[in-house]
Design a protein around this motif. Structure first.
Motif, PDB file in Angstrom:
ATOM      1  N   ARG A  52       0.896  -1.126   0.068  1.00  0.00           N
ATOM      2  CA  ARG A  52       0.160  -0.014   0.223  1.00  0.00           C
ATOM      3  C   ARG A  52       0.740   1.239   0.074  1.00  0.00           C
ATOM      4  O   ARG A  52       0.757   2.059  -0.769  1.00  0.00           O
ATOM      5  N   ALA A  90       2.791   1.692  -3.346  1.00  0.00           N
ATOM      6  CA  ALA A  90       1.573   2.251  -4.337  1.00  0.00           C
ATOM      7  C   ALA A  90       1.457   3.824  -4.327  1.00  0.00           C
ATOM      8  O   ALA A  90       1.651   4.510  -5.128  1.00  0.00           O
ATOM      9  N   ASN A 134       2.640   6.708  -6.952  1.00  0.00           N
ATOM     10  CA  ASN A 134       2.011   7.661  -7.200  1.00  0.00           C
ATOM     11  C   ASN A 134       2.350   9.164  -6.980  1.00  0.00           C
ATOM     12  O   ASN A 134       2.280   9.986  -7.911  1.00  0.00           O
ATOM     13  N   TRP A 141      -0.979   3.127  -9.617  1.00  0.00           N
ATOM     14  CA  TRP A 141      -0.396   2.008  -8.823  1.00  0.00           C
ATOM     15  C   TRP A 141      -1.340   1.914  -7.627  1.00  0.00           C
ATOM     16  O   TRP A 141      -1.864   2.706  -7.178  1.00  0.00           O
ATOM     17  N   THR A 142      -1.686   0.619  -7.353  1.00  0.00           N
ATOM     18  CA  THR A 142      -2.298   0.103  -6.101  1.00  0.00           C
ATOM     19  C   THR A 142      -1.548  -0.929  -5.456  1.00  0.00           C
ATOM     20  O   THR A 142      -0.666  -1.499  -5.879  1.00  0.00           O
ATOM     21  N   GLU A 143      -2.178  -1.296  -4.221  1.00  0.00           N
ATOM     22  CA  GLU A 143      -1.363  -2.544  -3.437  1.00  0.00           C
ATOM     23  C   GLU A 143      -1.403  -3.517  -4.341  1.00  0.00           C
ATOM     24  O   GLU A 143      -0.627  -4.264  -4.550  1.00  0.00           O
ATOM     25  N   LYS A 158      -1.601  -3.947  -7.948  1.00  0.00           N
ATOM     26  CA  LYS A 158      -0.735  -3.876  -8.757  1.00  0.00           C
ATOM     27  C   LYS A 158       0.803  -4.015  -8.331  1.00  0.00           C
ATOM     28  O   LYS A 158       1.620  -4.680  -8.994  1.00  0.00           O
ATOM     29  N   VAL A 159       1.159  -3.532  -7.272  1.00  0.00           N
ATOM     30  CA  VAL A 159       2.514  -3.621  -6.588  1.00  0.00           C
ATOM     31  C   VAL A 159       2.975  -5.185  -6.268  1.00  0.00           C
ATOM     32  O   VAL A 159       3.812  -5.638  -6.904  1.00  0.00           O
TER      33      VAL A 159
END
Length: 114
Positions: free
Chosen positions: A25, A28, A32, A51-53, A55-56
């Motif tokens: 989190r 990400a 961003n 980017w999100t949790e 996606k990372v």
């Protein structure tokens, strides 16, 4: 009676799992905030995603895990297959790799509430 014992290293702990997802989190958000390149949508490259949790985890962490686990002799992309030491190694490799690639440093969380 004969007994056979094997020595097993401890598996990933619940605290490590919580730390791992907190790292995702924060990373990400840091990516961003730093203006790191957005992720192209797989069906329409004009559409870009932040980017999100998740996606990372999927695009950054799992490739590191896959590569490092190959060196350990049991290739996996599932963190629950890791020992506590292996998971720590992958988290550090992720932090270092992102820092080197895009100049974004997200420290591994320690002693925090999740």
């Amino acid at each position: 009676k004969e007994h056979t014992y094997t020595i097993q290293k401890p598996a990933r702990t619940l605290k490590q799992n919580a730390t791992l997802h907190l790292l995702f989190r924060r990373m990400a958000n840091d990516l961003n905030d730093a203006g790191a390149p957005d992720i192209p949508h797989p069906f329409n490259p004009v559409f870009r995603m932040k980017w999100t949790e998740d996606k990372v985890k999927e695009l950054l962490f799992k490739p590191y895990l896959w590569h490092l686990s190959k060196e350990w002799g049991k290739q996996t992309d599932n963190s629950s297959d890791c020992t506590t030491e292996q998971l720590s190694e992958v988290m550090q490799a992720l932090v270092d790799g992102v820092n080197q690639a895009v100049g974004v440093y997200t420290p591994i969380p320690t002693n925090e509430r999740y």
